[in-house]
Every structure is written in C-alpha cells, then in structure tokens.
Design a protein around this motif. Sequence first.
Motif, PDB file in Angstrom:
ATOM      1  N   ASP A  60       0.904  -1.301   0.160  1.00  0.00           N
ATOM      2  CA  ASP A  60      -0.069   0.036  -0.041  1.00  0.00           C
ATOM      3  C   ASP A  60       0.973   1.332  -0.062  1.00  0.00           C
ATOM      4  O   ASP A  60       0.245   2.363  -0.036  1.00  0.00           O
ATOM      5  N   GLY A  61       2.184   1.202   0.040  1.00  0.00           N
ATOM      6  CA  GLY A  61       3.028   2.336   0.036  1.00  0.00           C
ATOM      7  C   GLY A  61       3.011   3.070   1.382  1.00  0.00           C
ATOM      8  O   GLY A  61       3.557   3.973   1.608  1.00  0.00           O
ATOM      9  N   LEU A  62       2.507   2.240   2.536  1.00  0.00           N
ATOM     10  CA  LEU A  62       2.514   2.785   3.765  1.00  0.00           C
ATOM     11  C   LEU A  62       3.931   2.471   4.491  1.00  0.00           C
ATOM     12  O   LEU A  62       4.647   3.330   5.205  1.00  0.00           O
ATOM     13  N   ALA A  63       4.193   1.291   4.493  1.00  0.00           N
ATOM     14  CA  ALA A  63       5.465   0.971   5.414  1.00  0.00           C
ATOM     15  C   ALA A  63       6.692   1.153   4.282  1.00  0.00           C
ATOM     16  O   ALA A  63       6.676   0.841   2.993  1.00  0.00           O
ATOM     17  N   MET A  64       7.932   1.799   4.727  1.00  0.00           N
ATOM     18  CA  MET A  64       8.882   2.175   3.794  1.00  0.00           C
ATOM     19  C   MET A  64      10.183   1.500   4.209  1.00  0.00           C
ATOM     20  O   MET A  64      10.728   1.326   5.214  1.00  0.00           O
ATOM     21  N   PRO A  65      10.342   0.740   2.932  1.00  0.00           N
ATOM     22  CA  PRO A  65      11.528  -0.143   3.220  1.00  0.00           C
ATOM     23  C   PRO A  65      12.823   0.552   3.745  1.00  0.00           C
ATOM     24  O   PRO A  65      13.551   0.277   4.402  1.00  0.00           O
ATOM     25  N   GLY A 107       5.471  -1.355  14.044  1.00  0.00           N
ATOM     26  CA  GLY A 107       5.356  -2.763  13.454  1.00  0.00           C
ATOM     27  C   GLY A 107       6.432  -3.005  12.410  1.00  0.00           C
ATOM     28  O   GLY A 107       6.938  -4.001  12.220  1.00  0.00           O
ATOM     29  N   ASP A 108       6.587  -1.915  11.469  1.00  0.00           N
ATOM     30  CA  ASP A 108       7.699  -2.216  10.390  1.00  0.00           C
ATOM     31  C   ASP A 108       8.853  -2.315  11.026  1.00  0.00           C
ATOM     32  O   ASP A 108       9.765  -3.341  10.267  1.00  0.00           O
ATOM     33  N   LEU A 109       9.326  -1.532  11.996  1.00  0.00           N
ATOM     34  CA  LEU A 109      10.447  -1.468  12.539  1.00  0.00           C
ATOM     35  C   LEU A 109      10.879  -2.927  13.037  1.00  0.00           C
ATOM     36  O   LEU A 109      12.201  -3.476  12.852  1.00  0.00           O
ATOM     37  N   LEU A 110       9.967  -3.614  13.687  1.00  0.00           N
ATOM     38  CA  LEU A 110      10.166  -4.830  14.232  1.00  0.00           C
ATOM     39  C   LEU A 110      10.400  -5.742  13.185  1.00  0.00           C
ATOM     40  O   LEU A 110      11.284  -6.732  12.967  1.00  0.00           O
ATOM     41  N   CYS A 111       9.657  -5.783  11.858  1.00  0.00           N
ATOM     42  CA  CYS A 111       9.666  -6.639  11.044  1.00  0.00           C
ATOM     43  C   CYS A 111      11.213  -6.422  10.271  1.00  0.00           C
ATOM     44  O   CYS A 111      11.907  -7.570   9.911  1.00  0.00           O
ATOM     45  N   GLU A 112      11.641  -5.264   9.897  1.00  0.00           N
ATOM     46  CA  GLU A 112      12.806  -5.012   9.407  1.00  0.00           C
ATOM     47  C   GLU A 112      13.944  -5.531  10.059  1.00  0.00           C
ATOM     48  O   GLU A 112      14.835  -5.924   9.545  1.00  0.00           O
ATOM     49  N   GLN A 113      13.647  -5.781  11.513  1.00  0.00           N
ATOM     50  CA  GLN A 113      14.607  -6.678  12.405  1.00  0.00           C
ATOM     51  C   GLN A 113      14.522  -8.145  12.300  1.00  0.00           C
ATOM     52  O   GLN A 113      15.097  -8.966  13.085  1.00  0.00           O
ATOM     53  N   GLY A 114      13.490  -8.651  11.553  1.00  0.00           N
ATOM     54  CA  GLY A 114      13.163  -9.926  11.225  1.00  0.00           C
ATOM     55  C   GLY A 114      12.251 -10.604  12.535  1.00  0.00           C
ATOM     56  O   GLY A 114      12.211 -11.790  12.760  1.00  0.00           O
ATOM     57  N   ARG A 115      11.728  -9.644  13.267  1.00  0.00           N
ATOM     58  CA  ARG A 115      10.894 -10.188  14.467  1.00  0.00           C
ATOM     59  C   ARG A 115       9.352 -10.205  13.861  1.00  0.00           C
ATOM     60  O   ARG A 115       8.606  -9.257  13.857  1.00  0.00           O
ATOM     61  N   PHE A 116       9.028 -11.474  13.540  1.00  0.00           N
ATOM     62  CA  PHE A 116       7.851 -11.588  12.862  1.00  0.00           C
ATOM     63  C   PHE A 116       6.807 -12.338  13.821  1.00  0.00           C
ATOM     64  O   PHE A 116       5.606 -12.771  13.215  1.00  0.00           O
ATOM     65  N   GLY A 117       7.406 -12.213  15.167  1.00  0.00           N
ATOM     66  CA  GLY A 117       6.253 -13.062  16.107  1.00  0.00           C
ATOM     67  C   GLY A 117       6.523 -14.299  16.648  1.00  0.00           C
ATOM     68  O   GLY A 117       7.909 -14.746  16.577  1.00  0.00           O
ATOM     69  N   GLN A 118       5.768 -15.202  16.785  1.00  0.00           N
ATOM     70  CA  GLN A 118       6.292 -16.713  17.565  1.00  0.00           C
ATOM     71  C   GLN A 118       6.951 -17.367  16.480  1.00  0.00           C
ATOM     72  O   GLN A 118       7.947 -18.096  16.937  1.00  0.00           O
ATOM     73  N   LYS A 119       6.707 -17.367  14.953  1.00  0.00           N
ATOM     74  CA  LYS A 119       7.591 -18.307  14.406  1.00  0.00           C
ATOM     75  C   LYS A 119       9.034 -17.815  14.279  1.00  0.00           C
ATOM     76  O   LYS A 119       9.720 -18.763  13.895  1.00  0.00           O
ATOM     77  N   THR A 120       9.212 -16.446  14.516  1.00  0.00           N
ATOM     78  CA  THR A 120      10.596 -16.125  14.505  1.00  0.00           C
ATOM     79  C   THR A 120      11.180 -16.328  16.037  1.00  0.00           C
ATOM     80  O   THR A 120      12.251 -15.891  16.242  1.00  0.00           O
ATOM     81  N   GLY A 121      10.276 -16.423  17.040  1.00  0.00           N
ATOM     82  CA  GLY A 121      10.726 -16.601  18.446  1.00  0.00           C
ATOM     83  C   GLY A 121      10.789 -15.273  19.110  1.00  0.00           C
ATOM     84  O   GLY A 121      11.362 -15.066  20.163  1.00  0.00           O
ATOM     85  N   ARG A 122      10.662 -14.242  18.255  1.00  0.00           N
ATOM     86  CA  ARG A 122      10.817 -12.496  18.772  1.00  0.00           C
ATOM     87  C   ARG A 122       9.528 -11.948  18.026  1.00  0.00           C
ATOM     88  O   ARG A 122       9.415 -12.001  16.741  1.00  0.00           O
ATOM     89  N   GLY A 123       9.007 -11.119  18.750  1.00  0.00           N
ATOM     90  CA  GLY A 123       7.786 -10.009  18.069  1.00  0.00           C
ATOM     91  C   GLY A 123       7.571  -8.929  18.981  1.00  0.00           C
ATOM     92  O   GLY A 123       8.871  -8.587  19.575  1.00  0.00           O
ATOM     93  N   TRP A 124       6.423  -9.050  19.635  1.00  0.00           N
ATOM     94  CA  TRP A 124       6.192  -7.987  20.696  1.00  0.00           C
ATOM     95  C   TRP A 124       6.444  -8.536  22.004  1.00  0.00           C
ATOM     96  O   TRP A 124       6.665  -7.841  22.836  1.00  0.00           O
ATOM     97  N   TYR A 125       6.920  -9.944  21.841  1.00  0.00           N
ATOM     98  CA  TYR A 125       7.370 -10.438  23.118  1.00  0.00           C
ATOM     99  C   TYR A 125       8.350 -11.300  22.781  1.00  0.00           C
ATOM    100  O   TYR A 125       8.678 -11.733  21.391  1.00  0.00           O
ATOM    101  N   GLN A 126       9.036 -11.929  23.676  1.00  0.00           N
ATOM    102  CA  GLN A 126      10.192 -13.118  23.316  1.00  0.00           C
ATOM    103  C   GLN A 126       9.669 -14.391  23.489  1.00  0.00           C
ATOM    104  O   GLN A 126       8.815 -14.530  24.522  1.00  0.00           O
ATOM    105  N   TYR A 127      10.031 -15.408  22.832  1.00  0.00           N
ATOM    106  CA  TYR A 127       9.507 -16.850  23.082  1.00  0.00           C
ATOM    107  C   TYR A 127      10.953 -17.697  23.086  1.00  0.00           C
ATOM    108  O   TYR A 127      12.046 -17.175  22.678  1.00  0.00           O
ATOM    109  N   ASP A 128      10.833 -18.837  23.909  1.00  0.00           N
ATOM    110  CA  ASP A 128      12.138 -19.639  24.174  1.00  0.00           C
ATOM    111  C   ASP A 128      12.628 -19.980  22.997  1.00  0.00           C
ATOM    112  O   ASP A 128      13.835 -20.001  22.693  1.00  0.00           O
ATOM    113  N   LYS A 129      11.881 -20.416  21.805  1.00  0.00           N
ATOM    114  CA  LYS A 129      12.356 -20.813  20.655  1.00  0.00           C
ATOM    115  C   LYS A 129      11.451 -20.356  19.470  1.00  0.00           C
ATOM    116  O   LYS A 129      10.317 -20.268  19.872  1.00  0.00           O
ATOM    117  N   PRO A 130      11.519 -20.382  18.256  1.00  0.00           N
ATOM    118  CA  PRO A 130      10.556 -20.044  17.172  1.00  0.00           C
ATOM    119  C   PRO A 130       9.498 -21.144  17.093  1.00  0.00           C
ATOM    120  O   PRO A 130       9.944 -22.301  17.309  1.00  0.00           O
TER     121      PRO A 130
END
Length: 719
Positions: A533-538, A558-581
């Motif tokens: 949509d041209g909202l998040a800027m790479p 949210g974009d800044l987290l994604c730029e760091q590879g923090r996609f949530g549970q599946k990567t083990g990091r997002g708005w929270y941290q998880y023991d493993k992906p």
Amino acid sequence: MAQYTRVSGSVGLITLQSPPVNALSAAVRQGIVDLMQRALSEPEVKSVVICGQNGIFCGGADIKEFGGQMSGPPLIPMIHAIEAASKPVVAAIEGIALGGGLELALGCHYRIAHSKARVGLPEVTLGLLPGAGGSQRLPRLIGVPAALDLITTGRHVTAAEALKFGLVDQITDHNTVNVAVKFAQRVADQPLDARRISTHPCLCPSDVAVLFEEVMQRVRRTARGAIAPIACVQAVRAAATLPYNQGMERERELMATLFTSGQARALQYFFFAQRAVGRWSMPSGARWDTSKPRPVHKAAVIGLGTMGRGITVALAQAGFSVVAVETQEKQLMEAKQAISGMLERGAKRRGVAPALDKINYGRNIQSVADVDLVIEAVFEDMALKKKVFQQLSAVCKPSTFLCSNTSGLDIDQLACQTRNPELVVGMHFFAPAHVMKLLEVVYGPKSSPLAVATAMQLGKKIGKVSVAVGNCRGFVGNRMLKPYLEQALFLLEEGATPEFVDQVLEEFGFAMGVFRMSDLSGLDVGWKVRLADGLAMPDPTMGQPTRLRQGRRYSPLGDLLCEQGRFGQKTGRGWYQYDKPGSQVAKPDPWLHSFLDEYRARHALVAHRIDHQEVLERCLYSMINEGFRILEDGIAAGPEDIDVIYVFGYSWPRHRGGPMFYAATVGLNKVLERLEHYYQAHPDVPSLQPCHLLRKLVASGSPPIQKWREVIKKVRSQL
Ligand SMILES: CCCCCCCCCCCCC/C=C/C(=O)SCCNC(=O)CCNC(=O)[C@H](O)C(C)(C)COP(=O)(O)OP(=O)(O)OC[C@H]1O[C@@H](n2cnc3c(N)ncnc32)[C@H](O)[C@@H]1OP(=O)(O)O
C-alpha cells in the motif's frame, strides 16, 4: 398451548404445541398446569405421558419472554406439582429436551427417549443456570461430576450417553410416544416415592470438596469474565451440601442475580443474532428467502497453504468431493501429509472414519474443470489472484461458482477477470479454517443472489456461521481491526507497554490481547500489505515523515520490528520473546522495552501514564466507530452481522454480545462523547472522528439496538 387426549383408555397424553421448538411460553405453561389437573381429576386416567408435537419434546423456556414482563404460571411450582402428582408421569422425549424442557422431564417420574434425541441444560450459554430445579435434581439423579460437566458446559448429550448417565430410563428406535404410553400403563400402579428426584440424596464422591475446587478453578480460567459458569458451580455445590429446599433457595438467589445481569442480556441477544445473520439481504433487495441456492456436489480448493489446507479439510469432513490443487511439488507433498493428519485426528475425536478418499490432489489447474464451485486460497497478492481467476474462468464449466478466500482484496477486480462475474463471491475463512466457525461471504457489485445463496448454504453445510457482507477493503472484520491495531500502536508510542495493553484487553474478555494475537498471526502479514500500500517504507530516508503517512498519523513500530526479522512466534521474537521459534509462551522482552524508550526519545515523545480506561476506550471505541461506518455504508446489513463476525472470528467475549451490542450497553452518547474527546486530542487520527450514523443515533435518542436498522435506513437514503 398444549393438547389433551386420552389414549389406550387409561393414559392422559399431554402434547406441548408451540412451534418451532415447543418452548415453554406462558401459554404452554398454562396448558400444562390445566391439563395436569384434568388428568389427575379423571378417575379413568391412571398415568400421564407428556410429549411435544412434531417430534420435538421441548426447547426450554421461551427465551423471547426473558426480556419482558414474565406472566403465566411460573415454571418451578409447575414442575413441583408434576413431581408431587399421585399418578405416574412419563416424559416421551423426541428430538430435543433442552433447558427448561429437560427440567420438566426431570420433574416427571420416568423418562423415555428416542435414540436420536439430544438432551442438555444449555442455560449457561444464555448467561443463566438451570433455574427450574435442574441444578438441584440433575446431580441427585446422575451424580455430581457428570452434572457439573453438563451444567457448566451446557453441552447436549445423545440419548445413548443420557442412558449411560441414568438421565433417561429407556431409549427406543420406535415411536417414542407409543412406547411411553405402554410404559405408563405398565407402571400405573407402582409406588412413586422413589421416583421423585427431589427426595433423593445427592451422592457425592469422597473427594467432592477437591472436585468443586478444581472445577471452579477451571471455570474461572476459561470463563473470561463470564459469571454464569461460576454461578452454575455454586448451584451444584448447594445441591451437594444442602437439603433440597435450601438448595432450591440458593438456586433462586443465584438465578435472580444472573437473570437481570447485562451478561444474560448480551448472551440472549447473541443467541438471536446468530440466527438473524442467516436471514441475509443485499442492498439490491435480494434476500435469503427469495434467492435459491444451487446444489454443490464437487468443490475445488486452489492453493494449499495454511488456509487452503483447512478449507479442504472442512469440505471433505462435511462429505464434499474435493479437488485440491497446489502447483508447487514440495508444497503439495507437505499439504497432503498435513491434510491427512488433520482428517485422521478429527475423525478419531469424532469416532468416525477419516474422509481421506474425498480428496483428489493435483498440480494442474485443468483438474478443476468439472467442479461446481472453486475456492481460491493462493497467496494474498492481487496480481496472482487475478491470474488464477483468468485461468479458472477459461478452464471451469460456465456455471461454476468462483470464490476467493481473500481476507480483504477487492472481489470486484477478481470478478472482472472472469466470463461470468455474477458467479464470483468472496468466501473469507478464518484460521484454522476447519476449526473457526466464521465465514464472511462477500458480494461485489456484480455478484448474483444465486452465488450469495449458494456460498451461504455451503457455509452452513460445512458447519460455519456465514455472514453476508459487502465488498470493501478488509470487508467487515479486518476493516474494523485496522483502527483497533492502530490505536494499540499509538498507545505504545505514548507510554504503554504491550503487556499492559494486552492485560487490559484480556481482562475485558478477549482470548488474547492485540499484541499476543499479532505475534501469533505473524507480524509480516500486515507488513507486506502495508508495503504494497506504500505505507511501510523499506528505506526510512525516502521522503515521508516517519509518523505521518498519507496525511494522517502513522506508527511505523510494527514495520521496524519486521525490518529486524521479528515476525512473532514463528521467529521466536515479536512484541514478546519466546523460548524458541514456534513456542507459544509469550514473555516480556527487555529489548522491546528499550527499543520503545529509544523510539520515543528519537521522536521527542514524552511517555505519559496510560490507564486501563484509556486503553479500552481508544481501542474499542475506534473499532466500534468503524462498525458504525460499515453500517452507514451498507457493508453489513445490521449490527447483528458485525457482532457475530467479532465473536466468532476475533474472540470478542460472547458475554459482552459483540462490539455493537457493547456500544449500546455502554450508551451511545458516552461512546460519542469519548470519541469526541479523543479526536480533539488526536486530530490527525481520522478513525477517532465520530461518524455520521453514530451522531444520528444519539440525536434520535439512542434507540435500542433492535431499532437501529430504521435509523440506518434513513441515513442511507440521505446519502
Ligand atoms: C427479577 C428476578 C427474577 C429472577 C427469577 C427468574 C425466574 C425465572 C425462572 C425461569 C427458569 C428458567 C430455567 C430455564 C431456562 C431455559 O430453558 S433457557 C432456554 C434453554 N434452551 C436452549 O438454550 C435451547 C435454545 N435453542 C437451540 O439450541 C436451538 O434452537 C435448537 C432447539 C437446538 C434447534 O436448533 P435448529 O433446529 O438449528 O433451529 P434454530 O434455527 O436454532 O431455531 C429455530 C427457531 O426457534 C427459536 N428458538 C429455539 N429455541 C428457542 C427458545 N428456547 N425460546 C425461544 N425461541 C427459540 C429460534 O430462535 C429460531 O427462531 P428464529 O430466531 O425466528 O429463527
């Protein structure tokens, strides 16, 4: 209403007559009271059978009566009189005996059920307890553990299970009323004292105190703030610990609290809302009762990612032949394995054979040539979906319905790719698609009533609650989610933490707060949409101010987290941290807190103390405001549609009725006043600006929710 006939010379047969489910309305209760007196006074009558007309014993108390002034003979003395009768009374249970219907049967001396009948005490789902003696008689009849299970869950049990519990005395495959009449004749002279359940002791297991403690803890954990399940446990505890009369007094006290509670109002509203969404209409005037669906025998699913797999399972489990297409070889292999596993686990749970043979897999879109309906579930990318629709239009029979599982893209653009745009609709499933009850059926400007009726019927056949909605970005559910998510991010910018926002929303009753939910769904999903949509800027140096996009406030958190590879549970990091992906246990992340501090410092944002009220009001009222816009735009036909979507699709707590019902409970003038307040404080956030319909409803004196449609009609006609 009830009818009396004398059968076989000595049996008085009382038939409840109140279609569609023989609910115990005032007239039915009066009929039972009068006809019991008649049966007891006729010397030739030696025993009585109570049944319901049209193969349905009784659907319980008449829920429509609960909202108004109750009149007619009360249920409790009526059931006591039946139990105290000097002649045996037999309940002949066909179809269903639910709630007050089962409580009536428990007042009878014997219960005969048809093998296909179902019984239960579902009052808890309406914010009540079995308040006509059911909470006291059931544990005396079937024991405390089984009674606790049935009363706190409200689940229906089959006749076979009821027989095992000792809840019914006999089951039959034959004509239940005939069997009950013969039975009544046989027991005409038997003594009745031992048949009066209220006189039975309540048999408790030795560790009953521990049992109550465990059940209470489980119920508190799962109730998400609902009060009825807790009152149900308390009522059964009274049965286990007090003499019958005192137990009844406790049942009455608990019921009085529930009966007048806002939660009971909300749950009863929701009961009727679920049924109202089936009576869909389109702005063109097409309606559920004038639009005939076409039968679907064979369906296809295109794309076997997470959604496609779930849809395939839902179709196969409901008995449809499915062609499942995935063009990527590796993905197809994985999907086959996953789908078989899902089918096998589901079949094991339900005690049936897995429907593996219902599915034919293919890599080629040509294999769907002979199906009646296709559900496209490829990646959420308009260009790709357009290509698939062009191919489908060329390959399929001209009469094939072409449906898309898009979660928000324009149905009309897809319809334009096909020869028969009138046969194109959206079928928006929710993950996991074989589990979640909700289906948004999306009609575009070209969709025919035939296509909508067919998709709605297919949804029903696969066990979904289907809601017909208009075509707009995000349809109903995701469109309303946008301002909710946006407010949550703004609250972080202003000083809140994800843990606090989630805690407030979970205390309100959501199964998961907004940040835990985003971590579960994957932060990259929304990021890709914002990029498109041209909202998040790479590249943040590319011109636009970071916190203002397209003329309105924007949070890039949210974009800044994604730029760091923090996609949530599946990567083990997002708005929270998880023991493993892949782990599901969310833990607060100190990194995230420092990141928020740095972000605020970088943008000269001074964190202020955000309280519980502000979180709730900003997240919920902005979402509700969007709901009013949706009604104004005619995207949803009425508030019930939105509420059903939110309860079934977005874990809105059912005992709060849904967002629109909640707005009515809070008071529309209060919602308007608070939105005005927040909009004044945040004039760069258009979603906080109260919409026209909300103002109009308040100006019309905030009518009850059942009358909103009249105001909506006027507002739409002025547009
Ligand atoms: C001041 C303080 C005072 C306090 C004290 C107060 C004391 C009061 C004491 C009262 C004690 C009452 C104790 C008993 C309570 C109850 O019994 S509550 C009701 C319990 N029963 C249920 O929950 C059953 C609800 N119905 C269903 O689950 C299903 O409808 C069904 C029966 C299984 C049938 O399903 P299906 O075939 O799929 O059809 P539906 O489309 O669902 O229903 C068809 C229409 O029937 C309407 N309907 C169904 N049940 C009821 C009902 N119990 N009352 C009224 N109407 C009912 C349903 O709405 C459908 O109609 P439409 O909405 O018009 O489509």
